[in-house]
Design a protein around this motif. Structure first.
Motif, PDB file in Angstrom:
ATOM      1  N   VAL A  58      -6.697   2.505   2.641  1.00  0.00           N
ATOM      2  CA  VAL A  58      -5.254   2.672   2.803  1.00  0.00           C
ATOM      3  C   VAL A  58      -4.569   1.396   2.343  1.00  0.00           C
ATOM      4  CG1 VAL A  58      -3.375   3.084   4.420  1.00  0.00           C
ATOM      5  CG2 VAL A  58      -5.538   4.289   4.706  1.00  0.00           C
ATOM      6  N   LEU A  59      -3.682   1.534   1.373  1.00  0.00           N
ATOM      7  CA  LEU A  59      -2.885   0.414   0.882  1.00  0.00           C
ATOM      8  C   LEU A  59      -1.530   0.461   1.573  1.00  0.00           C
ATOM      9  CD1 LEU A  59      -3.619   0.805  -2.939  1.00  0.00           C
ATOM     10  CD2 LEU A  59      -4.812  -0.640  -1.294  1.00  0.00           C
ATOM     11  N   ASN A  60      -1.069  -0.685   2.074  1.00  0.00           N
ATOM     12  CA  ASN A  60       0.226  -0.760   2.741  1.00  0.00           C
ATOM     13  C   ASN A  60       1.174  -1.627   1.929  1.00  0.00           C
ATOM     14  OD1 ASN A  60      -0.397   0.807   5.043  1.00  0.00           O
ATOM     15  ND2 ASN A  60      -1.517  -0.916   5.894  1.00  0.00           N
ATOM     16  N   PRO A 109       8.560  -1.061   2.911  1.00  0.00           N
ATOM     17  CA  PRO A 109       8.463   0.397   2.867  1.00  0.00           C
ATOM     18  C   PRO A 109       9.503   1.014   1.933  1.00  0.00           C
ATOM     19  CG  PRO A 109       8.432  -0.391   5.133  1.00  0.00           C
ATOM     20  CD  PRO A 109       8.768  -1.559   4.261  1.00  0.00           C
ATOM     21  N   ALA A 169       6.009   3.974  -3.117  1.00  0.00           N
ATOM     22  CA  ALA A 169       4.746   4.579  -2.685  1.00  0.00           C
ATOM     23  C   ALA A 169       4.343   5.710  -3.625  1.00  0.00           C
ATOM     24  CB  ALA A 169       4.867   5.087  -1.252  1.00  0.00           C
ATOM     25  N   THR A 175       5.242   3.614   3.602  1.00  0.00           N
ATOM     26  CA  THR A 175       4.510   2.354   3.616  1.00  0.00           C
ATOM     27  C   THR A 175       3.086   2.471   3.095  1.00  0.00           C
ATOM     28  OG1 THR A 175       5.785   1.666   5.546  1.00  0.00           O
ATOM     29  CG2 THR A 175       3.767   0.466   5.117  1.00  0.00           C
ATOM     30  N   SER A 176       2.411   3.592   3.340  1.00  0.00           N
ATOM     31  CA  SER A 176       0.969   3.698   3.117  1.00  0.00           C
ATOM     32  C   SER A 176       0.600   4.669   2.006  1.00  0.00           C
ATOM     33  CB  SER A 176       0.282   4.147   4.403  1.00  0.00           C
ATOM     34  OG  SER A 176       0.592   3.265   5.451  1.00  0.00           O
ATOM     35  N   GLN A 178      -2.970   6.425   0.636  1.00  0.00           N
ATOM     36  CA  GLN A 178      -4.392   6.648   0.895  1.00  0.00           C
ATOM     37  C   GLN A 178      -5.102   6.827  -0.440  1.00  0.00           C
ATOM     38  OE1 GLN A 178      -5.129  10.072   3.315  1.00  0.00           O
ATOM     39  NE2 GLN A 178      -7.313   9.677   3.474  1.00  0.00           N
TER      40      GLN A 178
END
Length: 136
Positions: A94-96, A100, A105, A127-128, A130
């Motif tokens: 998972v990249l954050n 945000p 993203a 924010t994330s 996968q």
């Protein structure tokens, strides 16, 4: 430390529990380093390196620089057991994002998919992202 493997050496910090004024010239006797589960994860021993010192005068004056009751043993512990990490066991990463943003993203997921193939990256929220790890 994270990702430490058996046989690797790590630094050890030693503190005085009692009323010792200095650990200068001291040695750490062989001691097991245990986790909260009671298992031994490393064995430590060696000579202490102390960065602080203290001096007292005959008139009762006292000067202390840094903390002489704390020392280090460089490469003083040998790892006996690795700590399991979900990072090495999972199939996803998972990249954050620092800031945000749904658009960022989505764009990052699209670029990853352009390079690695369709359905490798999926934005989870603002924010994330996968990313499915490769099988090999």
């Amino acid at each position: 430390p994270p990702f430490a493997k058996p046989g690797q050496t790590i630094d050890v910090t030693v503190s005085s529990i009692g009323n010792a004024k200095s650990l200068r010239g001291g040695s750490l006797l062989m001691v097991p380093l245990k986790g909260a589960d009671g298992q031994t994860y490393a064995i430590a021993q060696g000579n202490l390196v102390v960065g602080g010192f203290g001096a007292e005068g005959s008139d009762g004056s006292r000067v202390t620089v840094n903390v002489p009751s704390v020392g280090r043993v460089p490469n003083g512990a040998t790892v006996e057991r690795a700590v399991l990490s979900p990072f090495s066991q999972g199939g996803d990463l998972v990249l954050n994002l620092n800031s945000p943003d749904f658009t960022t993203a989505q764009r990052l997921a699209e670029k990853i998919n352009d390079v690695l193939g369709d359905s490798v990256a999926l934005p989870m929220d603002a924010t994330s992202i996968q990313v499915r790890a490769p099988g090999n």
